[in-house]
Design a protein around this motif. Structure first.
Motif, mmCIF file in Angstrom:
data_model
loop_
_atom_site.group_PDB
_atom_site.id
_atom_site.type_symbol
_atom_site.label_atom_id
_atom_site.label_comp_id
_atom_site.label_asym_id
_atom_site.label_seq_id
_atom_site.Cartn_x
_atom_site.Cartn_y
_atom_site.Cartn_z
ATOM 1 N N ARG A 106 0.830 -1.199 0.000
ATOM 2 C CA ARG A 106 0.000 0.000 0.000
ATOM 3 C C ARG A 106 0.866 1.251 0.000
ATOM 4 O O ARG A 106 2.071 1.190 0.225
ATOM 5 N N ARG A 107 0.224 2.388 -0.220
ATOM 6 C CA ARG A 107 0.931 3.680 -0.205
ATOM 7 C C ARG A 107 1.650 3.942 1.109
ATOM 8 O O ARG A 107 2.695 4.567 1.143
ATOM 9 N N ASP A 108 1.071 3.456 2.215
ATOM 10 C CA ASP A 108 1.672 3.697 3.518
ATOM 11 C C ASP A 108 2.778 2.693 3.845
ATOM 12 O O ASP A 108 3.345 2.701 4.936
ATOM 13 N N GLY A 109 3.095 1.803 2.891
ATOM 14 C CA GLY A 109 4.171 0.845 3.077
ATOM 15 C C GLY A 109 3.748 -0.478 3.691
ATOM 16 O O GLY A 109 4.534 -1.411 3.770
ATOM 17 N N LEU A 110 2.502 -0.581 4.137
ATOM 18 C CA LEU A 110 2.007 -1.827 4.714
ATOM 19 C C LEU A 110 1.556 -2.773 3.605
ATOM 20 O O LEU A 110 1.264 -2.355 2.491
#
Length: 103
Positions: free
Chosen positions: A48-52
């Motif tokens: 995801r965009r948040d790195g998760l």
């Protein structure tokens, strides 16, 4: 095992294991099973965009294995069910192609 850049000069690019790494990611076994069971696909977790980690993704590499070129699902179980359905759709398509046309 978790690795980080480090150990010596930065230019070496050496990787070292973190001493307190918890081992493999919990999803690794699910990924390995999916990859073994559905070898006509490339299977991975999207980031995801948040790195998760995000969706479970399968990209078709063998047209005999499925129909849709990409399948995305929120869990390993839902991806497995979708890939089973893809295999059935591909089988039905092959069966239809082999059925003689009546004149």
């Amino acid at each position: 095992m978790i690795f980080r850049q480090g150990g010596g000069a930065p230019a070496t690019g050496a990787l070292e294991a973190l001493p307190d790494s918890p081992g493999t990611h919990p999803d690794d076994q699910d990924l390995a099973r999916l990859r073994a069971d559905f070898d006509g696909y490339r299977i991975w977790r999207a980031v995801r965009r948040d790195g998760l980690l995000g969706e479970w993704v399968a990209t078709l590499h063998n047209p005999r294995a499925g129909v849709d070129p990409t399948v995305m699902c929120p869990t390993a179980d839902t991806l497995r069910a979708a890939l089973v359905e893809e295999a059935e759709r591909a089988r039905r398509g092959r069966d239809r192609d082999r059925t003689p046309v009546s004149e």
